[in-house]
Enzyme design. Structure first.
Site, PDB file in Angstrom:
ATOM      1  N   SER A   8     -27.164 -26.325  49.114  1.00  0.00           N
ATOM      2  CA  SER A   8     -27.605 -26.711  50.460  1.00  0.00           C
ATOM      3  C   SER A   8     -28.798 -25.870  50.882  1.00  0.00           C
ATOM      4  O   SER A   8     -28.699 -24.639  50.976  1.00  0.00           O
ATOM      5  CB  SER A   8     -26.467 -26.509  51.462  1.00  0.00           C
ATOM      6  OG  SER A   8     -26.992 -26.624  52.764  1.00  0.00           O
ATOM      7  N   HIS A  33     -28.842 -30.686  48.644  1.00  0.00           N
ATOM      8  CA  HIS A  33     -28.089 -31.097  49.830  1.00  0.00           C
ATOM      9  C   HIS A  33     -28.895 -30.694  51.066  1.00  0.00           C
ATOM     10  O   HIS A  33     -29.303 -29.545  51.212  1.00  0.00           O
ATOM     11  CB  HIS A  33     -26.712 -30.432  49.842  1.00  0.00           C
ATOM     12  CG  HIS A  33     -25.815 -30.918  50.935  1.00  0.00           C
ATOM     13  ND1 HIS A  33     -25.159 -32.129  50.880  1.00  0.00           N
ATOM     14  CD2 HIS A  33     -25.470 -30.354  52.118  1.00  0.00           C
ATOM     15  CE1 HIS A  33     -24.443 -32.290  51.990  1.00  0.00           C
ATOM     16  NE2 HIS A  33     -24.619 -31.232  52.763  1.00  0.00           N
ATOM     17  N   ASP A  35     -29.015 -30.717  55.133  1.00  0.00           N
ATOM     18  CA  ASP A  35     -28.151 -30.800  56.321  1.00  0.00           C
ATOM     19  C   ASP A  35     -28.969 -30.989  57.590  1.00  0.00           C
ATOM     20  O   ASP A  35     -29.659 -30.072  58.039  1.00  0.00           O
ATOM     21  CB  ASP A  35     -27.359 -29.492  56.463  1.00  0.00           C
ATOM     22  CG  ASP A  35     -26.241 -29.388  55.451  1.00  0.00           C
ATOM     23  OD1 ASP A  35     -25.432 -30.328  55.360  1.00  0.00           O
ATOM     24  OD2 ASP A  35     -26.175 -28.350  54.756  1.00  0.00           O
ATOM     25  N   MET A  37     -28.866 -31.504  61.562  1.00  0.00           N
ATOM     26  CA  MET A  37     -27.985 -31.297  62.722  1.00  0.00           C
ATOM     27  C   MET A  37     -28.778 -31.477  64.009  1.00  0.00           C
ATOM     28  O   MET A  37     -29.908 -30.994  64.109  1.00  0.00           O
ATOM     29  CB  MET A  37     -27.424 -29.876  62.708  1.00  0.00           C
ATOM     30  CG  MET A  37     -26.696 -29.513  61.436  1.00  0.00           C
ATOM     31  SD  MET A  37     -26.155 -27.803  61.504  1.00  0.00           S
ATOM     32  CE  MET A  37     -25.445 -27.618  59.869  1.00  0.00           C
ATOM     33  N   HIS A  66     -27.307 -35.226  54.533  1.00  0.00           N
ATOM     34  CA  HIS A  66     -26.053 -35.223  55.307  1.00  0.00           C
ATOM     35  C   HIS A  66     -26.420 -35.204  56.789  1.00  0.00           C
ATOM     36  O   HIS A  66     -26.904 -34.197  57.300  1.00  0.00           O
ATOM     37  CB  HIS A  66     -25.257 -33.966  54.901  1.00  0.00           C
ATOM     38  CG  HIS A  66     -23.980 -33.769  55.639  1.00  0.00           C
ATOM     39  ND1 HIS A  66     -23.286 -32.568  55.601  1.00  0.00           N
ATOM     40  CD2 HIS A  66     -23.239 -34.596  56.423  1.00  0.00           C
ATOM     41  CE1 HIS A  66     -22.194 -32.672  56.334  1.00  0.00           C
ATOM     42  NE2 HIS A  66     -22.142 -33.888  56.853  1.00  0.00           N
ATOM     43  N   MET A  68     -25.593 -34.944  60.407  1.00  0.00           N
ATOM     44  CA  MET A  68     -24.619 -34.517  61.428  1.00  0.00           C
ATOM     45  C   MET A  68     -25.258 -34.785  62.778  1.00  0.00           C
ATOM     46  O   MET A  68     -25.634 -33.862  63.522  1.00  0.00           O
ATOM     47  CB  MET A  68     -24.285 -33.034  61.223  1.00  0.00           C
ATOM     48  CG  MET A  68     -23.396 -32.809  60.001  1.00  0.00           C
ATOM     49  SD  MET A  68     -23.420 -31.112  59.426  1.00  0.00           S
ATOM     50  CE  MET A  68     -24.861 -31.170  58.387  1.00  0.00           C
ATOM     51  N   MET A 137     -15.247 -32.851  54.552  1.00  0.00           N
ATOM     52  CA  MET A 137     -15.696 -31.565  55.128  1.00  0.00           C
ATOM     53  C   MET A 137     -14.569 -30.541  54.979  1.00  0.00           C
ATOM     54  O   MET A 137     -13.446 -30.776  55.420  1.00  0.00           O
ATOM     55  CB  MET A 137     -16.049 -31.714  56.608  1.00  0.00           C
ATOM     56  CG  MET A 137     -17.354 -32.437  56.911  1.00  0.00           C
ATOM     57  SD  MET A 137     -18.849 -31.760  56.152  1.00  0.00           S
ATOM     58  CE  MET A 137     -18.819 -30.039  56.667  1.00  0.00           C
ATOM     59  N   ASP A 175     -17.747 -30.122  51.040  1.00  0.00           N
ATOM     60  CA  ASP A 175     -18.846 -29.398  51.696  1.00  0.00           C
ATOM     61  C   ASP A 175     -18.290 -28.359  52.662  1.00  0.00           C
ATOM     62  O   ASP A 175     -17.640 -28.696  53.652  1.00  0.00           O
ATOM     63  CB  ASP A 175     -19.699 -30.435  52.449  1.00  0.00           C
ATOM     64  CG  ASP A 175     -20.945 -29.825  53.101  1.00  0.00           C
ATOM     65  OD1 ASP A 175     -21.206 -28.626  52.897  1.00  0.00           O
ATOM     66  OD2 ASP A 175     -21.642 -30.577  53.800  1.00  0.00           O
ATOM     67  N   GLY A 176     -18.594 -27.090  52.363  1.00  0.00           N
ATOM     68  CA  GLY A 176     -18.203 -25.992  53.253  1.00  0.00           C
ATOM     69  C   GLY A 176     -17.346 -24.968  52.540  1.00  0.00           C
ATOM     70  O   GLY A 176     -16.230 -25.273  52.104  1.00  0.00           O
TER      71      GLY A 176
HETATM   72  C1  DX5 Z   1     -22.011 -27.346  57.240  1.00  0.00           C
HETATM   73  C2  DX5 Z   1     -22.965 -28.029  56.317  1.00  0.00           C
HETATM   74  C3  DX5 Z   1     -22.897 -27.503  54.937  1.00  0.00           C
HETATM   75  C4  DX5 Z   1     -23.334 -26.062  54.789  1.00  0.00           C
HETATM   76  C5  DX5 Z   1     -22.455 -25.475  53.727  1.00  0.00           C
HETATM   77  O1  DX5 Z   1     -21.999 -27.970  58.455  1.00  0.00           O
HETATM   78  O2  DX5 Z   1     -22.692 -29.418  56.241  1.00  0.00           O
HETATM   79  O3  DX5 Z   1     -23.589 -28.324  54.003  1.00  0.00           O
HETATM   80  O4  DX5 Z   1     -24.676 -25.915  54.421  1.00  0.00           O
HETATM   81  O5  DX5 Z   1     -22.679 -24.115  53.666  1.00  0.00           O
HETATM   82  P1  DX5 Z   1     -21.673 -23.107  52.963  1.00  0.00           P
HETATM   83  O6  DX5 Z   1     -21.600 -23.501  51.504  1.00  0.00           O
HETATM   84  O7  DX5 Z   1     -22.294 -21.780  53.199  1.00  0.00           O
HETATM   85  O8  DX5 Z   1     -20.331 -23.265  53.639  1.00  0.00           O
HETATM   86 ZN    ZN Z   2     -23.603 -30.586  54.519  1.00  0.00          ZN
END
Ligand code: DX5
Ligand code: ZN
Length: 216
Positions: A8, A33, A35, A37, A66, A68, A137, A175-176
């Site tokens: 990510s 990946h 992200d 947000m 992804h 969000m 998640m 993921d996470g």
């Molecule tokens: C969280 C994201 C993840 C995040 C994961 O909301 O969707 O993709 O980057 O990070 P790590 O691997 O540090 O939990």
């Molecule tokens: Zn993610």
């Protein structure tokens, strides 16, 4: 299917993004990946189109975007044009999920649906056959570096069982909080795509960390 690793870029150094992208290009990672947000669906703002486009310019591997964000339908075309190879929307953000999934596919992208930790896997029953990917998640979305939620193993096994007949080639992504401590057990549960932010970018040797995740 051999499992895939998707570092990510949320955990990358944005002042040295090209360097970190090259590290992923030259590693055994499979996807990037990405992200996105919006500060509404999740309590954090990450980045938007300029970073996605800049990543696409340098990445030699597919972009796994992804979203969000609330009402992602507004921006699907823009993300496809920015270079997304897969687009994952949240179940919780899409009142007309079937339509959203069809639009993603029409745009030429793989279609993924993510579920938050408190969303039951059963909610995917009537859409799972149409999907390229389910993202389970394993933290509450919004931030990198959070603690992995143990109940995730059960949910992955449920998604795997649910898709066995109707969609055996489904990508099941987690993921996470994914690391070399839990990846073997996640593979055993049925996951085949692994997002890794902090575990990769906080490692002294990032590409060795990716190689180890890949070899699990
Ligand atoms: C969280 C994201 C993840 C995040 C994961 O909301 O969707 O993709 O980057 O990070 P790590 O691997 O540090 O939990
Ligand atoms: Zn993610």
């Amino acid at each position: 299917m051999n499992h895939l690793i998707a570092p990510s870029i949320l955990a990358a150094d944005f002042a040295n993004l090209q360097r970190d992208i090259e590290m992923i290009n030259n590693s055994e990672a499979d996807w990037f990946h990405v992200d996105v947000m919006d500060g509404m669906f999740v309590p954090n703002i990450s980045f938007g189109f300029p970073i996605v486009k800049a990543t696409k310019q340098h990445a030699t591997k597919p972009l796994d975007v992804h979203l969000m964000i609330v009402d992602p339908d507004r921006y699907l075309k823009d993300f496809a044009e920015a270079g997304a190879d897969s687009i994952t929307v949240h179940f919780e953000a899409c009142p007309h999920l079937h339509r959203t999934v069809q639009v993603i596919k029409q745009l030429g992208c793989r279609a993924g649906v993510a579920i938050n930790p408190a969303t039951p896997t059963a909610m995917l029953k009537d859409i799972i056959a149409d999907l390229d990917m389910v993202l389970v998640m394993s933290v509450n979305p919004g931030f990198g570096g959070q603690k992995f939620i143990e109940h995730t193993y059960t949910k992955i096994a449920e998604v795997k069982a649910m898709s066995a007949n109707s969609n055996p080639n489904l990508y099941i992504e987690v993921d996470g909080g994914v690391s070399n401590q839990n990846i073997a057990k996640l593979i055993e549960a049925g996951a085949n795509v692994f997002v890794a932010g902090n575990s990769v970018f906080s490692a002294a040797d990032q590409s060795a960390e990716i190689a180890q995740l890949k070899r699990s």
